[in-house]
Design a protein around this motif. Structure first.
Motif, PDB file in Angstrom:
ATOM      1  N   SER A 176      -4.151   6.481  -2.967  1.00  0.00           N
ATOM      2  CA  SER A 176      -3.340   5.597  -3.799  1.00  0.00           C
ATOM      3  C   SER A 176      -2.953   6.300  -5.097  1.00  0.00           C
ATOM      4  O   SER A 176      -3.789   6.946  -5.734  1.00  0.00           O
ATOM      5  N   SER A 197      -6.236   4.594   2.065  1.00  0.00           N
ATOM      6  CA  SER A 197      -6.029   3.646   3.160  1.00  0.00           C
ATOM      7  C   SER A 197      -5.394   4.365   4.336  1.00  0.00           C
ATOM      8  O   SER A 197      -4.873   5.480   4.200  1.00  0.00           O
ATOM      9  N   ASP A 263      -7.364  -0.723   4.576  1.00  0.00           N
ATOM     10  CA  ASP A 263      -7.957  -0.143   3.368  1.00  0.00           C
ATOM     11  C   ASP A 263      -9.235   0.605   3.700  1.00  0.00           C
ATOM     12  O   ASP A 263     -10.045   0.164   4.532  1.00  0.00           O
TER      13      ASP A 263
END
Length: 431
Positions: A176, A197, A263
């Motif tokens: 991320s 993820s 996730d």
């Protein structure tokens, strides 16, 4: 897990006995005999060909638009059933994950049918032209006592919804908020990775379940079978996948919308205390899929939800104070990056009877890498490779190295000039 297994000792004993019963030596059936396929994407389906003779083997797989009259879904033909001029394509070798396998009282052939998008487009075009849009997957077997056989599976175009087998098209593990979301992270001891993820594209709908696992320094590396989804393997190989430290589990019903994000575990669960290379594995478990579960004999079904024609990607990170170990490489500008070595670790003892694998971290701007191995002050290996991994043939290094040896890697630019070099690292070959 087999769908028919009852929770009693008697039932379990009966199943085990059936597994070792006498084979029936003839291709007797294929299951499923027909499948729905998505009309605008690649497709993957687990198929079982039942009852092979000991010497019988598959030699090719192809798709054709039309088969000879009288040949339908699940047919076993003694001659090529495809109508000349209707060949859509052949199964690429890099997609072929088929293998002979153990059925219930017979020898089977488990096949992962990966339909390229080009084949599906051809079938769509046939439908647009007013022809039958159904097409046929044909497996050619040879070596049997009755001669060659062709076995037919019908493929029916669908929209990719609930009636299409649940299969994975593409999987990426991404960080991320990173400029390069797939980069390998190098951490100091105690530092934490960012959140990450899995971005999954899929066909069909159903229960997508699995777990995240951690491979620590010193653990044996996962092999190709360990990286395949559980549903991609024959039943008897599923329990043989290596198991590592479980970080977290997930189970999510996915609707027919083609993509989902899973996730990753809390980064606090990822070990960063011990120096060395780590891998985070995405393990997809087999789920029940009534559209594609495959019979392996005597009514026994194997779960195939979550099948994929490729190994799952891994997330790699390295723990160690490598930032302070970077030195300018000979012949390069001052301050150039060094090559950071990964495996084998310093003074690691390597089993000479197994293949030795050398790995290092990618250097920006490098077009290739030269690896040098020295033993007793003598250069015994020098090889140039394109990637960040070198694996000499099994036994080759053992014939040339006795005891300790040193290895180093030099990064080269497109002109073959050195731009970075690692420190030397020692390993011991034993056995």
């Amino acid at each position: 897990m087999l769908k028919f297994i009852a929770p009693s000792l008697r039932a379990t004993t009966g199943v085990v006995a059936a597994l070792f019963a006498t084979y029936s030596f003839a291709i007797s059936a294929v299951n499923p005999t027909g499948v729905n396929v998505r009309s605008n994407a690649p497709n993957t389906v687990f198929i079982t060909f039942q009852g092979l003779e000991p010497n019988e083997r598959a030699i090719e797989a192809l798709w054709c638009g039309t088969v000879q009259p009288g040949i339908g879904a699940g047919s076993v033909s003694s001659s090529d059933p495809c109508v000349p001029g209707t060949l859509f394509g052949r199964l690429p070798l890099n997609f072929d994950r088929s293998r002979a396998t153990q059925g219930i009282g017979q020898r089977n052939f488990s096949d992962i049918m990966v339909i390229p998008e080009s084949v599906v487009r051809r079938a769509v075009q046939e439908g647009i032209e007013g022809k039958n849009s159904d097409f046929f997957y044909v497996r050619h077997f040879t070596g049997g006592s009755t001669g060659d056989k062709w076995v037919v599976v019908t493929c029916r175009l669908g929209a990719g919804g609930a009636r299409t087998p649940l299969s994975l098209i593409d999987v990426k593990i991404v960080f991320s908020g990173q400029a390069d979301p797939t980069q390998l992270f190098v951490l100091r001891s105690g530092e934490r990775l960012p959140r990450f993820s899995a971005e999954i594209q899929y066909n069909g709908s159903g229960q997508l379940k699995g777990r995240w696992e951690l491979v620590r320094p010193g653990d044996s590396d996962p092999e190709v079978n360990d990286l395949l989804t559980e549903a991609t393997l024959p039943l008897e190989l599923r329990a043989l996948q290596k198991r590592y430290t479980t970080l977290s589990r997930f189970s999510q019903f996915v609707m027919p919308n083609s993509s989902v994000r899973i996730d990753g575990p809390d980064p606090a669960l990822l070990d960063t205390r011990v120096e060395g290379p780590y891998q985070v594995l995405l393990r997809i478990e087999a789920s029940d899929d009534k559209e594609a579960n495959s019979e392996i004999g005597n009514g026994a079904l194997v779960k195939t939800g979550g099948v994929a024609g490729f190994p799952m990607p891994t997330l790699k990170y390295f723990v160690g104070d490598v930032a302070n170990a970077r030195n300018a490489a000979p012949g390069s500008n001052a301050g150039a990056k060094a090559v950071d070595l990964m495996l084998p670790l310093t003074d690691t003892t390597v089993d000479a009877s197994r293949a030795v694998t050398f790995e290092w971290i990618e250097v920006s701007g490098a077009a290739s890498y030269r690896i040098d191995v020295e033993s007793a002050d003598k250069l015994i290996v020098t090889s140039t490779v394109q990637g960040t991994r070198y694996a000499p043939p099994p036994g080759w290094l053992a014939a040339r190295v006795q005891g300790g040896a040193l290895w180093r890697v030099t990064a080269l630019d497109a002109g073959g000039r050195p731009i970075a070099q690692s420190n030397t690292r020692r390993f011991v070959l034993k056995g």
